[in-house]
Design a protein around this motif. Structure first.
Motif, PDB file in Angstrom:
ATOM      1  N   GLY A  30      34.751  36.773  29.762  1.00 33.32           N
ATOM      2  CA  GLY A  30      35.303  37.666  30.670  1.00 33.32           C
ATOM      3  C   GLY A  30      36.253  38.724  29.734  1.00 33.32           C
ATOM      4  N   TYR A  44      37.783  48.416  33.041  1.00 35.68           N
ATOM      5  CA  TYR A  44      38.859  47.465  32.153  1.00 35.68           C
ATOM      6  C   TYR A  44      39.407  48.240  31.137  1.00 35.68           C
ATOM      7  CZ  TYR A  44      36.534  43.663  34.665  1.00 35.68           C
ATOM      8  OH  TYR A  44      35.736  42.936  35.835  1.00 35.68           O
ATOM      9  N   LYS A  70      29.541  47.385  34.924  1.00 32.50           N
ATOM     10  CA  LYS A  70      29.728  47.499  36.159  1.00 32.50           C
ATOM     11  C   LYS A  70      30.223  48.882  36.374  1.00 32.50           C
ATOM     12  CE  LYS A  70      31.971  42.922  36.100  1.00 32.50           C
ATOM     13  NZ  LYS A  70      32.795  42.884  35.337  1.00 32.50           N
ATOM     14  N   HIS A  96      30.430  47.440  41.185  1.00 32.61           N
ATOM     15  CA  HIS A  96      31.665  46.725  40.989  1.00 32.61           C
ATOM     16  C   HIS A  96      32.263  46.192  42.588  1.00 32.61           C
ATOM     17  CE1 HIS A  96      35.006  45.987  37.881  1.00 32.61           C
ATOM     18  NE2 HIS A  96      35.121  45.159  38.850  1.00 32.61           N
ATOM     19  N   SER A 112      28.557  43.267  42.954  1.00 31.97           N
ATOM     20  CA  SER A 112      29.864  42.279  42.555  1.00 31.97           C
ATOM     21  C   SER A 112      30.742  42.365  44.037  1.00 31.97           C
ATOM     22  CB  SER A 112      30.410  42.981  41.571  1.00 31.97           C
ATOM     23  OG  SER A 112      31.620  42.181  41.373  1.00 31.97           O
ATOM     24  N   SER A 121      36.778  34.857  37.731  1.00 28.35           N
ATOM     25  CA  SER A 121      37.830  34.027  37.768  1.00 28.35           C
ATOM     26  C   SER A 121      37.431  32.677  37.842  1.00 28.35           C
ATOM     27  CB  SER A 121      38.745  34.740  38.934  1.00 28.35           C
ATOM     28  OG  SER A 121      39.206  36.086  38.837  1.00 28.35           O
ATOM     29  N   ARG A 165      42.273  32.089  37.483  1.00 31.81           N
ATOM     30  CA  ARG A 165      42.957  33.016  36.749  1.00 31.81           C
ATOM     31  C   ARG A 165      44.109  32.249  36.048  1.00 31.81           C
ATOM     32  NH1 ARG A 165      44.660  38.443  38.042  1.00 31.81           N
ATOM     33  NH2 ARG A 165      43.023  38.558  36.220  1.00 31.81           N
ATOM     34  N   GLY A 166      43.995  31.045  35.668  1.00 27.85           N
ATOM     35  CA  GLY A 166      44.596  30.257  34.715  1.00 27.85           C
ATOM     36  C   GLY A 166      45.958  29.941  35.191  1.00 27.85           C
ATOM     37  N   ALA A 214      40.256  23.198  32.252  1.00 30.62           N
ATOM     38  CA  ALA A 214      39.752  24.587  31.982  1.00 30.62           C
ATOM     39  C   ALA A 214      38.302  23.964  32.092  1.00 30.62           C
ATOM     40  CB  ALA A 214      40.139  25.157  31.052  1.00 30.62           C
ATOM     41  N   ILE A 258      32.187  33.290  33.898  1.00 32.87           N
ATOM     42  CA  ILE A 258      32.669  34.035  32.816  1.00 32.87           C
ATOM     43  C   ILE A 258      34.089  33.905  32.556  1.00 32.87           C
ATOM     44  CG2 ILE A 258      30.752  35.668  33.060  1.00 32.87           C
ATOM     45  CD1 ILE A 258      32.333  37.293  35.069  1.00 32.87           C
ATOM     46  N   PRO A 259      34.620  32.980  31.988  1.00 35.93           N
ATOM     47  CA  PRO A 259      36.180  32.700  31.815  1.00 35.93           C
ATOM     48  C   PRO A 259      36.656  33.928  30.840  1.00 35.93           C
ATOM     49  CG  PRO A 259      34.893  31.161  30.614  1.00 35.93           C
ATOM     50  CD  PRO A 259      33.860  31.748  31.434  1.00 35.93           C
ATOM     51  N   SER A 304      39.668  34.867  28.036  1.00 31.53           N
ATOM     52  CA  SER A 304      40.664  34.539  27.289  1.00 31.53           C
ATOM     53  C   SER A 304      40.808  35.346  25.958  1.00 31.53           C
ATOM     54  CB  SER A 304      40.338  33.064  26.868  1.00 31.53           C
ATOM     55  OG  SER A 304      41.585  32.731  25.996  1.00 31.53           O
ATOM     56  N   ARG A 308      41.233  28.787  22.966  1.00 28.98           N
ATOM     57  CA  ARG A 308      40.754  28.720  24.313  1.00 28.98           C
ATOM     58  C   ARG A 308      39.470  29.183  24.454  1.00 28.98           C
ATOM     59  NH1 ARG A 308      45.764  30.879  27.942  1.00 28.98           N
ATOM     60  NH2 ARG A 308      46.895  28.804  28.033  1.00 28.98           N
ATOM     61  N   VAL A 332      41.716  37.506  43.959  1.00 29.53           N
ATOM     62  CA  VAL A 332      41.572  38.869  43.280  1.00 29.53           C
ATOM     63  C   VAL A 332      41.300  39.600  44.812  1.00 29.53           C
ATOM     64  CG1 VAL A 332      40.398  40.639  42.143  1.00 29.53           C
ATOM     65  CG2 VAL A 332      40.499  38.278  41.177  1.00 29.53           C
TER      66      VAL A 332
HETATM   67  N1  LIG Z   1      33.578  41.755  39.303  1.00 27.87           N
HETATM   68  C1  LIG Z   1      35.011  41.642  39.610  1.00 27.87           C
HETATM   69  O1  LIG Z   1      35.558  42.262  40.363  1.00 27.87           O
HETATM   70  C2  LIG Z   1      35.764  40.844  38.850  1.00 27.87           C
HETATM   71  C3  LIG Z   1      35.298  40.291  37.524  1.00 27.87           C
HETATM   72  N2  LIG Z   1      35.925  39.473  36.624  1.00 27.87           N
HETATM   73  C4  LIG Z   1      35.605  38.875  35.233  1.00 27.87           C
HETATM   74  O2  LIG Z   1      35.656  37.505  35.397  1.00 27.87           O
HETATM   75  C5  LIG Z   1      36.424  37.348  34.307  1.00 27.87           C
HETATM   76  C6  LIG Z   1      37.302  36.139  34.301  1.00 27.87           C
HETATM   77  O3  LIG Z   1      38.156  36.282  35.414  1.00 27.87           O
HETATM   78  P1  LIG Z   1      39.546  36.585  35.270  1.00 27.87           P
HETATM   79  O4  LIG Z   1      40.282  37.061  36.579  1.00 27.87           O
HETATM   80  O5  LIG Z   1      40.008  37.108  34.137  1.00 27.87           O
HETATM   81  O6  LIG Z   1      40.321  35.027  35.040  1.00 27.87           O
HETATM   82  P2  LIG Z   1      39.832  33.705  34.432  1.00 27.87           P
HETATM   83  O7  LIG Z   1      39.721  32.630  35.668  1.00 27.87           O
HETATM   84  O8  LIG Z   1      38.800  33.642  33.797  1.00 27.87           O
HETATM   85  O9  LIG Z   1      41.441  33.341  33.842  1.00 27.87           O
HETATM   86  C7  LIG Z   1      41.760  33.912  32.861  1.00 27.87           C
HETATM   87  C8  LIG Z   1      43.266  33.330  32.423  1.00 27.87           C
HETATM   88  O10 LIG Z   1      42.878  31.909  32.113  1.00 27.87           O
HETATM   89  C9  LIG Z   1      43.893  31.878  30.719  1.00 27.87           C
HETATM   90  N3  LIG Z   1      43.015  31.012  30.065  1.00 27.87           N
HETATM   91  C10 LIG Z   1      41.549  31.127  29.515  1.00 27.87           C
HETATM   92  N4  LIG Z   1      41.093  29.850  29.074  1.00 27.87           N
HETATM   93  C11 LIG Z   1      41.972  29.159  29.187  1.00 27.87           C
HETATM   94  C12 LIG Z   1      42.005  27.528  28.988  1.00 27.87           C
HETATM   95  N5  LIG Z   1      41.101  27.135  28.343  1.00 27.87           N
HETATM   96  N6  LIG Z   1      43.146  26.962  29.283  1.00 27.87           N
HETATM   97  C13 LIG Z   1      44.260  27.646  29.945  1.00 27.87           C
HETATM   98  N7  LIG Z   1      44.248  28.513  30.343  1.00 27.87           N
HETATM   99  C14 LIG Z   1      43.067  29.675  29.839  1.00 27.87           C
HETATM  100  C15 LIG Z   1      43.650  33.102  30.103  1.00 27.87           C
HETATM  101  O11 LIG Z   1      44.697  33.496  29.182  1.00 27.87           O
HETATM  102  P3  LIG Z   1      44.608  33.933  27.626  1.00 27.87           P
HETATM  103  O12 LIG Z   1      43.835  35.100  27.928  1.00 27.87           O
HETATM  104  O13 LIG Z   1      45.917  34.354  27.462  1.00 27.87           O
HETATM  105  O14 LIG Z   1      44.090  32.849  26.805  1.00 27.87           O
HETATM  106  C16 LIG Z   1      43.872  34.013  31.430  1.00 27.87           C
HETATM  107  O15 LIG Z   1      45.274  34.255  31.617  1.00 27.87           O
HETATM  108  C17 LIG Z   1      37.153  38.645  33.966  1.00 27.87           C
HETATM  109  O16 LIG Z   1      37.899  38.870  32.854  1.00 27.87           O
HETATM  110  C18 LIG Z   1      36.128  39.913  34.175  1.00 27.87           C
HETATM  111  O17 LIG Z   1      35.415  39.800  33.330  1.00 27.87           O
HETATM  112  C19 LIG Z   1      37.273  39.069  36.902  1.00 27.87           C
HETATM  113  C20 LIG Z   1      37.947  39.612  38.379  1.00 27.87           C
HETATM  114  C21 LIG Z   1      37.088  40.495  39.270  1.00 27.87           C
END
Ligand SMILES: NC(=O)C1=CN([C@@H]2O[C@H](COP(=O)(O)OP(=O)(O)OC[C@H]3O[C@@H](n4cnc5c(N)ncnc54)[C@H](OP(=O)(O)O)[C@@H]3O)[C@@H](O)[C@H]2O)C=CC1
Ligand SMILES: O=C[C@H](O)[C@@H](O)[C@@H](O)[C@H](O)C(=O)O
Length: 311
Positions: free
Chosen positions: A23, A53, A80, A113, A162, A211, A215-216, A237, A252-253, A255, A260, A290
């Motif tokens: 992500g 983004y 998107k 999107h 989406s 997410s 979102r961590g 995670a 799609i995590p 980081s 991570r 979200v």
């Molecule tokens: N279509 C849509 O409307 C949407 C799409 N998305 C997509 O999905 C992706 C992922 O969702 P997102 O909302 O970002 O949230 P995530 O659930 O992927 O969480 C991301 C958070 O978790 C932290 N993190 C990552 N890996 C770990 C780990 N192993 N242990 C602990 N913490 C961790 C990251 O910190 P750090 O980066 O500091 O490591 C960040 O703060 C987005 O980036 C995007 O590409 C997301 C929301 C809406």
């Protein structure tokens, strides 16, 4: 990289989407290039991007500068079209901008999107009730027609949506010529979307979980998540990502932290007890993290059981 992380799901186009993608939402300029390089080095072949983004230029630079180069056909790149560009005439220009920014000839997957169109001025433009200004007369079905036309250009291999709920999908499926390959939605143990998942499975639409780590935040502190993680000697995670893949969704995590990014590929097959334990995390406290209403200024989702006619 575990064998589960190497898994791919077959789309209704015949193409495969890798189970784990990187992500990129909120991955800041200056960080996202390193994140993409780290991910490619670790074995990721799936990237989730979006014009909104505001980092696709840097993702493009990362792809272009990565050595040794990864064959394009081995990558799966999603982007998107943002809600300000869903008026049919704006869809192709939006795709072309994204392709230019990402330095790509085509995308593997292009998504609407959100199921809504807002004016080009976007979330800063308000009507007299303080709501985000809607693009008059544009429904997501109109946008979909423009998405379908993109397939003939060769610039997208698959199209999808989406943030579509069952009612959005029912309306789209009743009117589309090409069925969406993917619905990318918020999905994690605190928001498992089981009904939507079943509906999409029945309709042949792959679900991609956004997410997936909640979102961590508090999801990763949950005692059941910790219990499963300890049993499998991995971290919270990895436990929740494994649960997502085992339910048939790609995950799609996001980081920007190298360790991570690597850890998030160490997903494992969970047994039935572990799956059941994670299935109960949302009981009595399911929550969407979200929320579109805060920025769109009106309801896209519809507890009342209908999609507003003008969406
Ligand atoms: N279509 C849509 O409307 C949407 C799409 N998305 C997509 O999905 C992706 C992922 O969702 P997102 O909302 O970002 O949230 P995530 O659930 O992927 O969480 C991301 C958070 O978790 C932290 N993190 C990552 N890996 C770990 C780990 N192993 N242990 C602990 N913490 C961790 C990251 O910190 P750090 O980066 O500091 O490591 C960040 O703060 C987005 O980036 C995007 O590409 C997301 C929301 C809406
Ligand atoms: O993909 C992620 C989310 O949909 C996100 O793109 C929006 O909520 C965005 O932050 C916005 O500016 O409205």
């Amino acid at each position: 990289m575990s064998s589960l992380a190497r898994h791919s799901f077959k789309l209704n186009t015949g193409a495969y989407i890798p189970a784990v993608g990187l992500g990129t939402w909120e991955s800041k300029p200056g960080q996202v290039k390193t994140a993409v390089h780290t991910a490619l080095r670790a074995g990721y072949r799936h990237l989730d991007c979006a014009a909104v983004y505001k980092n696709e230029v840097e993702v493009g630079e990362a792809l272009a500068s990565y050595t040794p180069a990864v064959l394009r056909e081995d990558l799966f790149i999603t982007s998107k079209v943002w809600a300000t560009h869903t008026a049919p005439a704006r869809v192709l220009p939006a795709l072309e901008r994204t392709l230019k920014d990402l330095q790509q000839d085509y995308l593997d997957l292009y998504l609407i999107h959100w199921p809504v169109a807002i004016t080009e001025a976007g979330s800063s433009a308000r009507d007299d009730k303080g709501m985000t200004k809607r693009e008059p007369g544009v429904s997501f079905v109109d946008t979909w027609r423009a998405m379908e036309a993109l397939l003939d250009t060769g610039k997208v291999k698959a199209i999808g949506v989406s943030n579509f709920d069952i009612l959005h999908l029912k309306r789209l499926l009743a009117q589309c010529n090409v069925r969406p390959a993917v619905n990318q939605v918020e999905l994690h143990p605190l928001f498992p979307q089981s009904e939507l998942l079943q509906f999409c499975a029945k309709e042949g639409i792959h679900v991609s979980a956004y997410s997936p780590l909640g979102r961590g935040r508090e999801l990763l502190e949950d005692s059941r998540v910790h219990g499963v993680a300890q049993r499998y000697r991995n971290d919270p995670a990895q436990a929740v990502l494994s649960w997502g893949i085992q339910r048939g969704t790609s995950v799609i995590p996001k980081s920007v932290t190298p360790t991570r990014i690597e850890d998030n590929l160490r997903v494992v097959s969970l047994d039935e007890d572990a799956m059941t334990s994670l299935d109960t995390v949302s009981t009595g406290r399911a929550q969407r993290l979200v929320e579109p209403s805060s920025w769109l200024g009106f309801t896209v989702f519809h507890g009342e059981g209908h999609v507003p006619e003008d969406l």
